[in-house]
Design an enzyme around this catalytic site. Structure first.
Site, PDB file in Angstrom:
ATOM      1  N   PRO A 185      13.537 -16.163  12.165  1.00 16.77           N
ATOM      2  CA  PRO A 185      14.431 -15.985  13.311  1.00 16.77           C
ATOM      3  C   PRO A 185      14.376 -14.602  13.966  1.00 16.77           C
ATOM      4  O   PRO A 185      14.254 -13.589  13.293  1.00 16.77           O
ATOM      5  CB  PRO A 185      15.825 -16.238  12.717  1.00 16.77           C
ATOM      6  N   ALA A 203      15.611 -12.583   8.638  1.00 14.86           N
ATOM      7  CA  ALA A 203      16.889 -12.503   7.918  1.00 14.86           C
ATOM      8  C   ALA A 203      16.980 -13.509   6.765  1.00 14.86           C
ATOM      9  O   ALA A 203      17.719 -13.285   5.791  1.00 14.86           O
ATOM     10  CB  ALA A 203      18.048 -12.699   8.892  1.00 14.86           C
ATOM     11  N   HIS A 214      16.892 -12.567   2.956  1.00 12.47           N
ATOM     12  CA  HIS A 214      17.978 -12.015   2.160  1.00 12.47           C
ATOM     13  C   HIS A 214      18.929 -13.067   1.583  1.00 12.47           C
ATOM     14  O   HIS A 214      19.754 -12.735   0.748  1.00 12.47           O
ATOM     15  CB  HIS A 214      18.745 -10.992   3.012  1.00 12.47           C
ATOM     16  N   ARG A 268      16.873   0.418   4.745  1.00 11.39           N
ATOM     17  CA  ARG A 268      17.878   0.052   5.746  1.00 11.39           C
ATOM     18  C   ARG A 268      19.210  -0.340   5.083  1.00 11.39           C
ATOM     19  O   ARG A 268      19.499   0.103   3.984  1.00 11.39           O
ATOM     20  CB  ARG A 268      17.297  -1.053   6.640  1.00 11.39           C
ATOM     21  N   ASN A 284       6.775 -13.771   7.433  1.00 10.84           N
ATOM     22  CA  ASN A 284       7.897 -12.854   7.674  1.00 10.84           C
ATOM     23  C   ASN A 284       9.150 -13.728   7.783  1.00 10.84           C
ATOM     24  O   ASN A 284       9.409 -14.318   8.835  1.00 10.84           O
ATOM     25  CB  ASN A 284       7.691 -12.039   8.950  1.00 10.84           C
ATOM     26  N   SER A 289       9.656  -3.643   9.483  1.00 11.79           N
ATOM     27  CA  SER A 289      10.399  -2.460   9.036  1.00 11.79           C
ATOM     28  C   SER A 289      10.340  -2.382   7.509  1.00 11.79           C
ATOM     29  O   SER A 289       9.771  -3.275   6.862  1.00 11.79           O
ATOM     30  CB  SER A 289      11.859  -2.569   9.498  1.00 11.79           C
ATOM     31  N   HIS A 311       7.088  -7.567   6.198  1.00 17.82           N
ATOM     32  CA  HIS A 311       8.173  -7.065   7.047  1.00 17.82           C
ATOM     33  C   HIS A 311       7.633  -5.947   7.923  1.00 17.82           C
ATOM     34  O   HIS A 311       6.824  -5.131   7.464  1.00 17.82           O
ATOM     35  CB  HIS A 311       9.342  -6.547   6.207  1.00 17.82           C
ATOM     36  N   ARG A 356      19.902  -5.699   3.183  1.00 15.41           N
ATOM     37  CA  ARG A 356      18.463  -5.962   3.336  1.00 15.41           C
ATOM     38  C   ARG A 356      17.668  -5.556   2.093  1.00 15.41           C
ATOM     39  O   ARG A 356      16.460  -5.790   2.013  1.00 15.41           O
ATOM     40  CB  ARG A 356      17.906  -5.195   4.541  1.00 15.41           C
ATOM     41  N   ASP A 411      12.775 -21.928  -2.554  1.00 15.51           N
ATOM     42  CA  ASP A 411      12.340 -23.146  -3.250  1.00 15.51           C
ATOM     43  C   ASP A 411      11.083 -23.726  -2.608  1.00 15.51           C
ATOM     44  O   ASP A 411      10.225 -24.282  -3.307  1.00 15.51           O
ATOM     45  CB  ASP A 411      13.454 -24.193  -3.258  1.00 15.51           C
TER      46      ASP A 411
HETATM   47  C1  DQA Z   1      12.400  -8.061   9.042  1.00 16.71           C
HETATM   48  C2  DQA Z   1      13.493  -7.357   8.225  1.00 16.71           C
HETATM   49  C3  DQA Z   1      14.700  -8.253   8.054  1.00 16.71           C
HETATM   50  O1  DQA Z   1      15.712  -7.579   7.326  1.00 16.71           O
HETATM   51  C4  DQA Z   1      15.275  -8.628   9.398  1.00 16.71           C
HETATM   52  O2  DQA Z   1      16.351  -9.538   9.235  1.00 16.71           O
HETATM   53  C5  DQA Z   1      14.261  -9.160  10.344  1.00 16.71           C
HETATM   54  C6  DQA Z   1      12.942  -8.549  10.382  1.00 16.71           C
HETATM   55  C7  DQA Z   1      11.208  -7.131   9.351  1.00 16.71           C
HETATM   56  O3  DQA Z   1      10.158  -7.658   9.709  1.00 16.71           O
HETATM   57  O4  DQA Z   1      11.329  -5.907   9.262  1.00 16.71           O
HETATM   58  O5  DQA Z   1      14.546 -10.032  11.170  1.00 16.71           O
HETATM   59  O6  DQA Z   1      11.912  -9.166   8.304  1.00 16.71           O
END
Ligand code: DQA
Length: 144
Positions: A8, A75, A78, A105, A72, A100, A98, A109, A85
Site C-alpha cells: 500500500p 505498512a 508491521h 524510524r 516491499n 527507508s 524497504h 516500524r 503466512d
Molecule cells: C516502507 C517502510 C514502511 O514502514 C512503510 O509503511 C512503507 C514503506 C519502505 O519502503 O521504506 O509504506 O516499506
C-alpha cells in the site's frame, strides 16, 4: 521470472513524503527494476496494490510456480500475519525490501512480522534497495 511486489501507498512514490522516500515516482521504480533485470538477464513483473488480499494472491501464484519474489510489504510489514503466512508457503527465495530504514524510524516500524520467513531483508538504500535485492535473487537462483 521474478515478481517485484509492492504494498500500500507505494504507487504514490514521488509525491508521498519525498523527504523519506525520495523524489522518484512509481514509474521510475518500475523502469529501474526492468533495466536491472535486463542487465542481469532476468525478467520481472513489477506490481503494486493497496489491497492485502491481492498481495496474498500474488504470493500464492509465486509459490505455486516457484517464482522468486522481491517484496516491499509497506505498512503490512508491521502487522499482517496473513502476508506472513503467505510468505511461509514460498518455494523460491523472497527478499523483503524497504526504501527507508524502518529501524531508524518510529517505534511501530521497528518490528517486521514477515522478516523471519523471508530469505533476507534489504532496507535503507532508497530505490537502490530493489537493485540490490534483484542482484541477490539472481545470484541465489543462478547458483542453485
Ligand atoms: C516502507 C517502510 C514502511 O514502514 C512503510 O509503511 C512503507 C514503506 C519502505 O519502503 O521504506 O509504506 O516499506
Amino acid at each position: 521470472m521474478i515478481y517485484v511486489l509492492n504494498g500500500p501507498n507505494l504507487r504514490r512514490l514521488g509525491t508521498r513524503e519525498p523527504d523519506v522516500y525520495g523524489a522518484d515516482s512509481y514509474d521510475d521504480l518500475v523502469e529501474l527494476c526492468e533495466a536491472t533485470a535486463r542487465e542481469l538477464g532476468a525478467e520481472v513483473s513489477v506490481r503494486q496494490t493497496d489491497d492485502e488480499a491481492t498481495l496474498v494472491g500474488w504470493l500464492h501464484e509465486a509459490a505455486d510456480n516457484r517464482i522468486p519474489v522481491v517484496l516491499n510489504p509497506a505498512a503490512f510489514t508491521h502487522y499482517s500475519y496473513a502476508l506472513r503466512d503467505a510468505i511461509s508457503q514460498r518455494t523460491a527465495p523472497l527478499v523483503e525490501v524497504h526504501i527507508s530504514n524502518p529501524a531508524a524510524r518510529e517505534e511501530f516500524r521497528h518490528n517486521s512480522v514477515v522478516a523471519a520467513v523471508a530469505t533476507g531483508t534489504i532496507a535503507g538504500f532508497g530505490l537502490h534497495s530493489y537493485v540490490l535485492a534483484l542482484h541477490a535473487i539472481t545470484d541465489m537462483t543462478q547458483s542453485s
